[in-house]
Design a protein around this motif. Structure first.
Motif, PDB file in Angstrom:
ATOM      1  N   CYS A   1      -4.922 -24.331  16.456  1.00  0.00           N
ATOM      2  CA  CYS A   1      -4.694 -23.209  17.376  1.00  0.00           C
ATOM      3  C   CYS A   1      -3.733 -23.612  18.489  1.00  0.00           C
ATOM      4  O   CYS A   1      -2.859 -22.834  18.895  1.00  0.00           O
ATOM      5  CB  CYS A   1      -6.018 -22.731  17.967  1.00  0.00           C
ATOM      6  SG  CYS A   1      -7.076 -21.841  16.797  1.00  0.00           S
TER       7      CYS A   1
ATOM      8  N   TYR B   1     -16.844 -10.274  14.154  1.00  0.00           N
ATOM      9  CA  TYR B   1     -15.420 -10.467  14.430  1.00  0.00           C
ATOM     10  C   TYR B   1     -14.589  -9.708  13.403  1.00  0.00           C
ATOM     11  O   TYR B   1     -15.056  -9.400  12.303  1.00  0.00           O
ATOM     12  CB  TYR B   1     -15.041 -11.955  14.425  1.00  0.00           C
ATOM     13  CG  TYR B   1     -15.178 -12.632  13.082  1.00  0.00           C
ATOM     14  CD1 TYR B   1     -14.116 -12.672  12.181  1.00  0.00           C
ATOM     15  CD2 TYR B   1     -16.378 -13.225  12.702  1.00  0.00           C
ATOM     16  CE1 TYR B   1     -14.240 -13.292  10.955  1.00  0.00           C
ATOM     17  CE2 TYR B   1     -16.520 -13.840  11.479  1.00  0.00           C
ATOM     18  CZ  TYR B   1     -15.440 -13.866  10.605  1.00  0.00           C
ATOM     19  OH  TYR B   1     -15.574 -14.462   9.377  1.00  0.00           O
TER      20      TYR B   1
ATOM     21  N   GLN C   1     -11.958  -9.514  10.673  1.00  0.00           N
ATOM     22  CA  GLN C   1     -11.487 -10.488   9.693  1.00  0.00           C
ATOM     23  C   GLN C   1      -9.965 -10.551   9.587  1.00  0.00           C
ATOM     24  O   GLN C   1      -9.424 -11.475   8.976  1.00  0.00           O
ATOM     25  CB  GLN C   1     -12.100 -10.186   8.327  1.00  0.00           C
ATOM     26  CG  GLN C   1     -13.613 -10.347   8.327  1.00  0.00           C
ATOM     27  CD  GLN C   1     -14.225 -10.219   6.941  1.00  0.00           C
ATOM     28  OE1 GLN C   1     -13.521 -10.224   5.933  1.00  0.00           O
ATOM     29  NE2 GLN C   1     -15.537 -10.100   6.895  1.00  0.00           N
TER      30      GLN C   1
ATOM     31  N   MET D   1      -9.577 -12.166  13.812  1.00  0.00           N
ATOM     32  CA  MET D   1     -10.584 -13.121  14.299  1.00  0.00           C
ATOM     33  C   MET D   1     -11.092 -12.783  15.698  1.00  0.00           C
ATOM     34  O   MET D   1     -11.773 -13.587  16.332  1.00  0.00           O
ATOM     35  CB  MET D   1     -10.052 -14.573  14.273  1.00  0.00           C
ATOM     36  CG  MET D   1      -9.460 -14.997  12.940  1.00  0.00           C
ATOM     37  SD  MET D   1     -10.538 -14.664  11.514  1.00  0.00           S
ATOM     38  CE  MET D   1     -11.921 -15.735  11.859  1.00  0.00           C
TER      39      MET D   1
ATOM     40  N   TYR E   1     -11.888 -14.755  20.703  1.00  0.00           N
ATOM     41  CA  TYR E   1     -11.670 -15.010  19.280  1.00  0.00           C
ATOM     42  C   TYR E   1     -12.549 -16.171  18.792  1.00  0.00           C
ATOM     43  O   TYR E   1     -12.933 -17.045  19.567  1.00  0.00           O
ATOM     44  CB  TYR E   1     -10.201 -15.371  19.035  1.00  0.00           C
ATOM     45  CG  TYR E   1      -9.221 -14.266  19.352  1.00  0.00           C
ATOM     46  CD1 TYR E   1      -8.720 -13.452  18.340  1.00  0.00           C
ATOM     47  CD2 TYR E   1      -8.782 -14.048  20.657  1.00  0.00           C
ATOM     48  CE1 TYR E   1      -7.804 -12.432  18.621  1.00  0.00           C
ATOM     49  CE2 TYR E   1      -7.874 -13.037  20.958  1.00  0.00           C
ATOM     50  CZ  TYR E   1      -7.391 -12.236  19.932  1.00  0.00           C
ATOM     51  OH  TYR E   1      -6.496 -11.231  20.218  1.00  0.00           O
TER      52      TYR E   1
ATOM     53  N   ALA F   1     -12.690 -19.232  15.650  1.00  0.00           N
ATOM     54  CA  ALA F   1     -11.874 -19.942  14.666  1.00  0.00           C
ATOM     55  C   ALA F   1     -12.692 -21.057  14.036  1.00  0.00           C
ATOM     56  O   ALA F   1     -13.467 -21.738  14.709  1.00  0.00           O
ATOM     57  CB  ALA F   1     -10.622 -20.526  15.333  1.00  0.00           C
TER      58      ALA F   1
ATOM     59  N   CYS G   1     -17.486 -19.316  12.429  1.00  0.00           N
ATOM     60  CA  CYS G   1     -17.473 -17.937  11.932  1.00  0.00           C
ATOM     61  C   CYS G   1     -18.574 -17.670  10.902  1.00  0.00           C
ATOM     62  O   CYS G   1     -18.924 -16.518  10.659  1.00  0.00           O
ATOM     63  CB  CYS G   1     -16.123 -17.618  11.290  1.00  0.00           C
ATOM     64  SG  CYS G   1     -14.725 -17.766  12.418  1.00  0.00           S
TER      65      CYS G   1
ATOM     66  N   TRP H   1     -17.200 -22.104   5.506  1.00  0.00           N
ATOM     67  CA  TRP H   1     -15.904 -22.342   6.131  1.00  0.00           C
ATOM     68  C   TRP H   1     -15.655 -23.847   6.272  1.00  0.00           C
ATOM     69  O   TRP H   1     -16.532 -24.593   6.686  1.00  0.00           O
ATOM     70  CB  TRP H   1     -15.828 -21.685   7.503  1.00  0.00           C
ATOM     71  CG  TRP H   1     -15.789 -20.191   7.460  1.00  0.00           C
ATOM     72  CD1 TRP H   1     -16.803 -19.325   7.729  1.00  0.00           C
ATOM     73  CD2 TRP H   1     -14.659 -19.375   7.115  1.00  0.00           C
ATOM     74  NE1 TRP H   1     -16.381 -18.027   7.573  1.00  0.00           N
ATOM     75  CE2 TRP H   1     -15.069 -18.024   7.196  1.00  0.00           C
ATOM     76  CE3 TRP H   1     -13.335 -19.649   6.751  1.00  0.00           C
ATOM     77  CZ2 TRP H   1     -14.210 -16.966   6.928  1.00  0.00           C
ATOM     78  CZ3 TRP H   1     -12.491 -18.587   6.489  1.00  0.00           C
ATOM     79  CH2 TRP H   1     -12.917 -17.270   6.573  1.00  0.00           C
TER      80      TRP H   1
ATOM     81  N   SER I   1     -10.078 -22.401   6.797  1.00  0.00           N
ATOM     82  CA  SER I   1     -10.083 -21.762   8.122  1.00  0.00           C
ATOM     83  C   SER I   1      -8.883 -22.157   8.982  1.00  0.00           C
ATOM     84  O   SER I   1      -8.709 -21.621  10.066  1.00  0.00           O
ATOM     85  CB  SER I   1     -11.380 -22.083   8.869  1.00  0.00           C
ATOM     86  OG  SER I   1     -11.516 -23.458   9.107  1.00  0.00           O
TER      87      SER I   1
ATOM     88  N   HIS J   1      -6.787 -19.430  10.465  1.00  0.00           N
ATOM     89  CA  HIS J   1      -7.243 -18.666  11.631  1.00  0.00           C
ATOM     90  C   HIS J   1      -6.289 -18.825  12.812  1.00  0.00           C
ATOM     91  O   HIS J   1      -6.115 -17.898  13.609  1.00  0.00           O
ATOM     92  CB  HIS J   1      -8.648 -19.119  12.057  1.00  0.00           C
ATOM     93  CG  HIS J   1      -9.704 -18.790  11.056  1.00  0.00           C
ATOM     94  ND1 HIS J   1     -11.003 -19.258  11.137  1.00  0.00           N
ATOM     95  CD2 HIS J   1      -9.660 -18.024   9.919  1.00  0.00           C
ATOM     96  CE1 HIS J   1     -11.700 -18.817  10.113  1.00  0.00           C
ATOM     97  NE2 HIS J   1     -10.910 -18.065   9.360  1.00  0.00           N
TER      98      HIS J   1
ATOM     99  N   ILE K   1      -4.889 -15.611  14.895  1.00  0.00           N
ATOM    100  CA  ILE K   1      -5.265 -15.399  16.294  1.00  0.00           C
ATOM    101  C   ILE K   1      -4.036 -15.284  17.187  1.00  0.00           C
ATOM    102  O   ILE K   1      -3.926 -14.355  18.008  1.00  0.00           O
ATOM    103  CB  ILE K   1      -6.178 -16.546  16.777  1.00  0.00           C
ATOM    104  CG1 ILE K   1      -7.533 -16.468  16.067  1.00  0.00           C
ATOM    105  CG2 ILE K   1      -6.370 -16.498  18.286  1.00  0.00           C
ATOM    106  CD1 ILE K   1      -8.404 -17.690  16.265  1.00  0.00           C
TER     107      ILE K   1
END
Length: 320
Positions: A18, A274, A276, A279, A287, A289, A293, A301, A306, A309, A313
Motif C-alpha cells: 500500500c 467492505y 469488494q 476495499m 479501507y 487490506a 478482510c 487471504w 491480497s 488490494h 485502494i
C-alpha cells in the motif's frame, strides 16, 4: 500537524504494498508498524518455509529471488526489508496505534509516540497478534505457548502439540527430530487437508510408525504443571507433560475494527463489511487490506491474492 492523504496501519507485506502504491500515485502517506518491518513474519518459526513460491510473494512486481522454489523466513525478511529501504518508504517502526477516531473531514490517529491526521486510513494489521485461546484450566501456566519458534528449546521434553494445521504439524515434526517426545492432539479425524503437500505424508508416516503419538477426535481438558488431561472417545486420558504448544490459529483484532465502526457479520465468521471493488468499509474513507478482510476465515487471504488490494485502494482514493 501535517495531514496525510493516507495512513496505513500495519507494516507487513500488504501494508508495504500500500505504501509503494501510494508513493507511486503521488499521495502523501505514512505506514505505522508496532514492531520491526514485517513484524508477523519476523515472529514466524525460525525454520519456517512458505507454502507459496517466491514469485507469488512479490509485491509491486519487484523480483523475489530465493534459493529454493519455496522461500524460507530469512529470505522473506531480506526481501521485504530491502524493498522498504531501497524505496525509502515513509514507515514508523516500533510505534503502536492506540486509537483511530473519525472526525467530519479526517481521521485522528493516536499512537504510543505521537498523533497524526489523515484523510484516509488503511487497516492492514493481519491476524497473527491474537491467538485462539483454549479457555481451559491451566492455560495461563508458563509452560503453555501459543507461538512456536525453535525446536532446540524442547529437546528431551514431553511436548503436547494442539492443532492439525501447518503450524502445529511443522512444530510436531521439528520437535520430534530434535529429540522431544511429541504427542499431537487433533480435534478432528485426521491431519488437516491444508497442510503443505510435501509435509503431510511425512507427518502421517511418523504417526503410523508411532514416532509421534496422536489422539484424534480429542480436546485438551486441563493443563497441570507436570501433566495434561485429554478428552478422547475412550474417556479422559492423563499424560505426563513438560510443555504445551497450543497452535490453534489466530484471529484479527475485532475489537479494534468495531471501535472504528466497521460492521462485522453476526455469524462466527465475523466478516468485516467492505466494498469488494474498492476495499472501502462501511465507514467512509476507511479501507481494509490483506488477510484481515477474511475475519475468522484466516485461510482465505494470503499475500499472493491480497497484494492487489493496494492498487484498488489507492485508485479509489485518487478518484475521490
Amino acid at each position: 500537524m501535517k495531514n496525510f492523504d493516507v495512513v496505513i496501519v500495519g507494516g507487513g507485506p500488504i501494508g508495504i504494498a500500500c505504501g509503494l502504491e501510494a508513493k507511486k500515485k503521488g499521495l502523501s502517506y505514512l505506514i505505522i508498524e508496532k514492531g520491526p518491518i514485517v513484524n508477523s513474519i519476523f515472529h514466524y518459526p525460525s525454520n519456517m518455509q512458505f507454502f507459496s513460491s517466491s514469485e507469488k510473494l512479490e509485491i509491486d512486481q519487484i523480483p523475489f529471488i530465493s534459493k529454493e522454489p519455496k522461500p524460507k523466513k530469512d529470505e522473506a525478511l531480506e526481501y521485504y526489508r530491502r524493498i522498504v529501504t531501497s524505496n525509502m518508504l515513509n514507515i514508523h517502526l516500533f510505534e503502536k496505534v492506540k486509537n483511530v477516531v473519525k472526525t467530519d473531514t479526517s481521521f485522528e490517529i493516536t499512537t504510543n509516540k505521537k498523533s497524526y491526521t489523515a484523510t484516509n486510513v488503511v487497516i492492514a494489521t493481519g491476524f497473527y497478534d491474537l491467538p485462539n485461546t483454549l479457555n481451559i484450566p491451566g492455560e495461563q501456566l508458563e509452560k503453555v505457548k501459543h507461538y512456536y519458534d525453535n525446536p532446540h528449546y524442547y529437546a528431551q521434553q514431553k511436548v503436547a502439540v494442539i492443532g492439525a494445521s501447518n503450524s502445529a504439524i511443522d512444530a510436531a515434526l521439528e520437535c520430534y527430530r530434535k529429540g522431544a517426545e511429541v504427542t499431537l492432539i487433533i480435534r478432528g479425524t485426521e491431519v488437516g487437508q491444508r497442510v503443505k503437500y510435501w509435509v503431510r505424508p511425512d507427518i502421517i508416516n511418523r504417526l503410523e510408525e508411532g514416532s509421534i503419538s496422536v489422539f484424534y477426535n480429542a480436546t485438551l481438558k486441563e493443563i497441570e504443571h507436570d501433566k495434561i488431561l485429554v478428552t478422547t472417545p475412550e474417556g479422559v486420558k492423563t499424560i505426563e507433560n513438560d510443555f504445551v504448544l497450543a497452535l490453534t490459529g489466530y484471529k484479527p483484532n475485532f475489537e479494534f475494527l468495531e471501535n472504528l465502526g466497521v460492521a462485522l457479520s453476526d455469524d462466527n465468521k465475523r466478516l468485516p463489511n467492505y466494498d469488494q471493488e474498492t476495499m472501502e468499509t462501511n465507514v467512509p474513507n476507511l479501507y481494509l487490506a490483506g488477510v484481515i478482510c477474511g475475519g475468522m476465515e484466516t485461510h482465505k487471504w494470503f499475500i499472493e491474492n491480497s497484494r492487489v488490494h493496494a492498487k484498488m485502494i489507492m485508485d479509489s482514493i485518487l478518484k475521490k
